[in-house]
Design a protein around this motif. Structure first.
Motif, PDB file in Angstrom:
ATOM      1  N   ILE A   9      47.172 -62.675  16.261  1.00  0.00           N
ATOM      2  CA  ILE A   9      48.022 -61.384  16.564  1.00  0.00           C
ATOM      3  C   ILE A   9      47.039 -60.585  16.849  1.00  0.00           C
ATOM      4  N   CYS A  10      47.328 -59.153  17.754  1.00  0.00           N
ATOM      5  CA  CYS A  10      46.428 -58.069  18.154  1.00  0.00           C
ATOM      6  C   CYS A  10      46.549 -57.176  17.154  1.00  0.00           C
ATOM      7  N   GLN A  11      45.437 -56.632  16.534  1.00  0.00           N
ATOM      8  CA  GLN A  11      45.438 -55.739  15.438  1.00  0.00           C
ATOM      9  C   GLN A  11      45.575 -54.468  15.951  1.00  0.00           C
ATOM     10  N   ASN A  12      45.552 -54.213  17.180  1.00  0.00           N
ATOM     11  CA  ASN A  12      45.701 -52.811  17.692  1.00  0.00           C
ATOM     12  C   ASN A  12      47.207 -52.671  18.182  1.00  0.00           C
ATOM     13  N   GLY A  94      47.078 -39.434   7.680  1.00  0.00           N
ATOM     14  CA  GLY A  94      45.985 -39.958   7.994  1.00  0.00           C
ATOM     15  C   GLY A  94      44.793 -39.264   8.345  1.00  0.00           C
ATOM     16  N   GLY A  95      43.556 -39.809   7.894  1.00  0.00           N
ATOM     17  CA  GLY A  95      42.437 -38.930   8.187  1.00  0.00           C
ATOM     18  C   GLY A  95      40.870 -39.745   7.837  1.00  0.00           C
ATOM     19  N   ASP A  96      39.826 -39.236   8.013  1.00  0.00           N
ATOM     20  CA  ASP A  96      38.575 -39.584   7.689  1.00  0.00           C
ATOM     21  C   ASP A  96      38.485 -39.899   6.199  1.00  0.00           C
ATOM     22  N   PRO A  97      37.589 -41.065   5.886  1.00  0.00           N
ATOM     23  CA  PRO A  97      37.471 -41.285   4.237  1.00  0.00           C
ATOM     24  C   PRO A  97      36.945 -40.093   3.719  1.00  0.00           C
ATOM     25  N   GLY A  98      37.162 -39.496   2.557  1.00  0.00           N
ATOM     26  CA  GLY A  98      36.654 -38.624   1.747  1.00  0.00           C
ATOM     27  C   GLY A  98      37.124 -36.985   2.378  1.00  0.00           C
ATOM     28  N   GLY A 218      39.513 -42.398  15.449  1.00  0.00           N
ATOM     29  CA  GLY A 218      40.396 -41.317  14.768  1.00  0.00           C
ATOM     30  C   GLY A 218      41.821 -41.372  14.685  1.00  0.00           C
ATOM     31  N   ALA A 219      42.412 -42.674  15.322  1.00  0.00           N
ATOM     32  CA  ALA A 219      43.842 -42.964  15.061  1.00  0.00           C
ATOM     33  C   ALA A 219      44.170 -43.753  13.938  1.00  0.00           C
ATOM     34  N   ILE A 220      45.356 -43.756  13.462  1.00  0.00           N
ATOM     35  CA  ILE A 220      45.733 -44.338  12.316  1.00  0.00           C
ATOM     36  C   ILE A 220      45.560 -45.887  12.569  1.00  0.00           C
ATOM     37  N   ALA A 221      45.078 -46.563  11.785  1.00  0.00           N
ATOM     38  CA  ALA A 221      44.906 -47.890  11.640  1.00  0.00           C
ATOM     39  C   ALA A 221      45.994 -48.758  11.652  1.00  0.00           C
ATOM     40  N   GLY A 222      46.123 -49.925  12.410  1.00  0.00           N
ATOM     41  CA  GLY A 222      47.626 -50.632  12.212  1.00  0.00           C
ATOM     42  C   GLY A 222      48.284 -50.333  13.543  1.00  0.00           C
ATOM     43  N   ARG A 224      51.006 -49.513  16.622  1.00  0.00           N
ATOM     44  CA  ARG A 224      51.819 -47.976  16.813  1.00  0.00           C
ATOM     45  C   ARG A 224      52.971 -47.893  16.281  1.00  0.00           C
ATOM     46  N   VAL A 225      53.689 -49.067  15.896  1.00  0.00           N
ATOM     47  CA  VAL A 225      54.925 -49.014  15.787  1.00  0.00           C
ATOM     48  C   VAL A 225      55.101 -48.301  14.239  1.00  0.00           C
ATOM     49  N   LEU A 226      54.095 -48.354  13.453  1.00  0.00           N
ATOM     50  CA  LEU A 226      54.059 -47.827  12.091  1.00  0.00           C
ATOM     51  C   LEU A 226      54.289 -46.249  12.414  1.00  0.00           C
ATOM     52  N   GLU A 227      53.740 -45.781  13.323  1.00  0.00           N
ATOM     53  CA  GLU A 227      54.011 -44.257  13.512  1.00  0.00           C
ATOM     54  C   GLU A 227      55.463 -43.926  14.184  1.00  0.00           C
TER      55      GLU A 227
END
Length: 451
Positions: A9-12, A94-98, A218-222, A224-227
């Motif tokens: 499975i492609c993780q992108n 979503g956003g950068d850590p911290g 900078g995109a949300i991991a996972g 694209r169907v999640l968005e």
């Protein structure tokens, strides 16, 4: 014993392949295909021939009753969400850590707890860490229900028992379901866990906030169907070393997209900035070359931004074109228009353009301000103080009108500006009501003559 079937499975993008590949043929990304276990096929495939209670309704008979919204306790956050939190909505942030995602959501839960019950589910931190953060923020109330759990079935069981009005799942990448054998964070786990949460939210009218990790781009991991599955997608943005945070809505089924909320990170958490326009302006003691004030529109809000340009003779064979907060391709296009219709050639000059404060302008309304800033730096002539400039520049040299021209002029007048250089199509009917003197221009040549 049934043999376990393996798939890749492609993780992108989530595409499934029969064997491992270095590059995904569907999305073109490299090293994103991982091995996983294929789900077991369902017995008796096809659709069950049982009667359904769901009926077909006419669109004209659908109720148009207003959905009651719940305030988040922050006017800036309510603006981004389209007026407040909608019951049954699923929001992804979503956003950068911290950057402050957990901090902001804890503050929102403390404000919503006064109106209806809430629940904070953490999969990354212990309950002790959550308590320490809450004490550091000095929340108005500490009676917030919290749960440390990563199995989505156990989370949904607690939700059925407590029936909260707002739930925060921090984060969706840590959730897993017993129905799949793959690791948490994989494409199949993300898709199935998000689907179960969305079904519960729509069925129980519970508002759910999902916290998502981001990739190095900078995109949300996972996948694209999640968005696509959620109702609202929010992005946390900031510049390195800056204490200001920007929350931007890139998708919202209950409000306008590209809405903007500005917060300042302090020891007591995130504090909203009531006047964002003043944040993106650097008031100079006297006019300086290469600086022009423009009025951009972020969602439904007009914001003043300072567009700066620096033009210097290039020591390279190919001059550099560098932009921050602006489209670099748009800069090259405007320089060609300046040469063709303004008679100014910058073929041997380096051009650097920047928007002060880290704001990003994606609309063409800043074209005229960018061109005038470039020419101001090249000619070493400063634009007069108290002026704002906005307008789209066409390839034929015309100055085209932009959307919501009067709202931009009203915002400029509130900030103390007295004059505006605008397209003819944005010339207001009554200047006295706006409180600002307007100079309309129809061609680029007229704007250059004014400078």
């Amino acid at each position: 014993m049934a043999k376990t079937r393996v798939q890749y499975i492609c993780q992108n993008c989530g595409a499934v392949h029969a064997r491992w590949l270095g590059q995904c043929p569907d999305c073109g990304e490299w090293n994103t295909i991982l091995e996983g276990v294929a789900p077991a096929p369902r017995k008796g495939g096809g659709y069950a021939a049982t009667a359904s209670d769901v009926g077909v309704e006419l669109l004209s008979e659908v109720s148009l009753a207003d959905v009651p919204r719940v305030t988040s306790g922050s006017p800036e956050m309510d603006r981004v969400l389209g007026g407040g939190i909608v019951p049954g909505a699923v929001m992804l942030i979503g956003g950068d850590p911290g950057i402050g995602k957990s901090t902001l959501l804890l503050q929102v839960l403390a404000a919503v707890q006064a109106q209806r019950s809430t629940l904070y589910v953490t999969g990354e931190e212990s309950l002790t860490q959550v308590r320490l953060r809450a004490e550091r923020l000095g929340l108005p109330r500490m009676d917030l229900p919290v749960l440390a759990e990563t199995r989505v079935e156990a989370v949904l069981q607690q939700l059925d028992k407590r029936r909260p009005g707002l739930v925060v799942l921090d984060s969706v990448q840590t959730l897993y379901t017993d129905a799949l054998d793959s690791a948490p964070g994989s494409v199949s786990q993300l898709r199935e866990c998000a689907a179960q949460v969305v079904r519960y939210a729509k069925r129980s009218q519970t508002a759910v906030v999902l916290v998502g990790h981001v990739t190095k781009e900078g995109a949300i991991a996972g996948p694209r169907v999640l968005e696509h599955m959620v109702d609202t997608v929010l992005y946390f943005e900031h510049d390195a070393g800056s204490r200001y945070r920007i929350v931007r809505a890139v998708k919202n089924r209950f409000g306008a997209v590209n809405e903007l909320a500005v917060f300042a990170m302090t020891d007591a958490g995130l504090k909203e900035v009531s006047n964002p326009s003043a944040l993106f302006l650097s008031r100079h003691a006297e006019p300086v070359p290469g600086s022009v004030i423009s009025v951009s529109r972020q969602g439904s809000r007009p914001l003043l931004a300072e567009v700066q340009a620096l033009v210097d003779r290039s020591a390279l064979g190919t001059p550099r074109r560098v932009t921050l907060g602006l489209d670099s391709a748009r800069l090259n296009l405007l320089l060609a228009v300046l040469h063709r219709h303004g008679g100014v050639s910058l073929a041997d000059q380096d051009v650097f353009a920047n928007v002060v404060g880290g704001m990003k302008i994606q609309e063409p309304a800043a074209d005229l301000a960018l061109l005038l800033a470039v020419l101001s730096s090249f000619k070493a002539k400063a634009c007069p103080s108290g002026w704002v400039v906005f307008g789209e520049v066409g390839l034929a040299g015309e100055i085209r009108p932009v959307q919501a021209g009067e709202e931009r002029l009203i915002e400029a007048a509130k900030q103390g500006f007295t004059h505006a250089l605008v397209p003819v199509g944005n010339k207001p009917r009554s200047r006295a009501q706006l409180g600002i003197e307007v100079m309309p221009v129809a061609r680029l040549e007229q704007a250059l003559d004014w400078l």
